[in-house]
Design a protein around this motif. Structure first.
Motif, short mmCIF file in Angstrom:
data_model
loop_
_atom_site.label_atom_id
_atom_site.label_comp_id
_atom_site.label_asym_id
_atom_site.label_seq_id
_atom_site.Cartn_x
_atom_site.Cartn_y
_atom_site.Cartn_z
N GLY A 6 0.81 -1.21 0.00
CA GLY A 6 0.00 0.00 0.00
C GLY A 6 0.85 1.26 0.00
O GLY A 6 0.40 2.32 0.40
N GLY A 7 2.10 1.13 -0.41
CA GLY A 7 3.01 2.28 -0.41
C GLY A 7 3.99 2.15 0.73
O GLY A 7 3.73 1.49 1.73
N ALA A 8 5.14 2.76 0.61
CA ALA A 8 6.15 2.71 1.66
C ALA A 8 5.80 3.71 2.75
O ALA A 8 5.92 4.91 2.56
N VAL A 9 5.34 3.20 3.87
CA VAL A 9 4.96 4.05 4.99
C VAL A 9 6.02 3.92 6.08
O VAL A 9 6.18 2.86 6.67
N VAL A 10 6.75 4.98 6.31
CA VAL A 10 7.80 4.98 7.33
C VAL A 10 7.16 5.29 8.68
O VAL A 10 6.37 6.22 8.81
N LEU A 11 7.51 4.49 9.68
CA LEU A 11 6.96 4.69 11.02
C LEU A 11 7.56 5.93 11.67
O LEU A 11 8.66 6.36 11.34
N ALA A 12 6.84 6.50 12.62
CA ALA A 12 7.32 7.67 13.36
C ALA A 12 8.61 7.32 14.11
O ALA A 12 8.78 6.19 14.57
N ASP A 13 9.52 8.28 14.20
CA ASP A 13 10.78 8.06 14.92
C ASP A 13 10.52 7.55 16.34
O ASP A 13 9.67 8.10 17.06
N GLY A 14 11.22 6.49 16.71
CA GLY A 14 11.10 5.94 18.05
C GLY A 14 9.91 5.02 18.27
O GLY A 14 9.78 4.43 19.34
N TYR A 15 9.06 4.86 17.27
CA TYR A 15 7.85 4.04 17.44
C TYR A 15 8.19 2.60 17.80
O TYR A 15 7.67 2.06 18.78
N LEU A 16 9.06 1.97 17.01
CA LEU A 16 9.39 0.57 17.29
C LEU A 16 10.16 0.40 18.59
O LEU A 16 10.02 -0.62 19.26
N GLN A 17 10.95 1.37 18.98
CA GLN A 17 11.65 1.28 20.28
C GLN A 17 10.62 1.19 21.40
O GLN A 17 10.75 0.39 22.32
N HIS A 18 9.59 2.00 21.31
CA HIS A 18 8.51 2.01 22.30
C HIS A 18 7.75 0.67 22.27
O HIS A 18 7.53 0.06 23.32
N VAL A 19 7.38 0.22 21.09
CA VAL A 19 6.63 -1.03 20.95
C VAL A 19 7.46 -2.22 21.41
O VAL A 19 6.99 -3.07 22.18
N TYR A 20 8.72 -2.31 20.96
CA TYR A 20 9.59 -3.44 21.34
C TYR A 20 9.76 -3.49 22.86
O TYR A 20 9.79 -4.57 23.44
N LYS A 21 9.91 -2.34 23.49
CA LYS A 21 10.08 -2.28 24.95
C LYS A 21 8.89 -2.94 25.64
O LYS A 21 9.06 -3.77 26.54
#
Length: 92
Positions: A6-21
């Motif tokens: 559906g297009g290259a959607v870049v996640l917000a900075d720090g999003y995955l750090q928060h989710v992974y934590k």
């Protein structure tokens, strides 16, 4: 890591750090699907998850790895691999 369908959607900075934590705090496993974004397709990093500064437990990859041939792979930690090794049958 990066939404590729559906297009290259870049996640917000720090999003995955928060989710992974939060996932790790609750005993979960973090999986990076690099089928669309892997192998340098982001233009700045080899893997999409590198743009977020995280280290997944499992990385799935395909498409770019086969250079047009139907090939896929999974990379994981020794701990997870040893668990999968004890199974009689493991594939998609």
């Amino acid at each position: 890591s990066i939404q590729g369908v559906g297009g290259a959607v870049v996640l917000a900075d720090g999003y995955l750090q928060h989710v992974y934590k939060h996932i790790k705090e609750h005993g979960g496993v973090c999986i990076a699907d690099e089928v669309q974004a892997g192998f340098g397709r982001t233009g700045t990093h080899y893997w999409g998850f590198e743009t977020q500064g995280v280290q997944p437990d499992i990385v799935t990859m395909a498409k770019g790895i086969g250079n047009g041939l139907p090939l896929a792979a999974v990379a994981t930690t020794k701990e997870i691999a040893s668990t999968l090794q004890r199974r009689i049958h493991f594939n998609t």
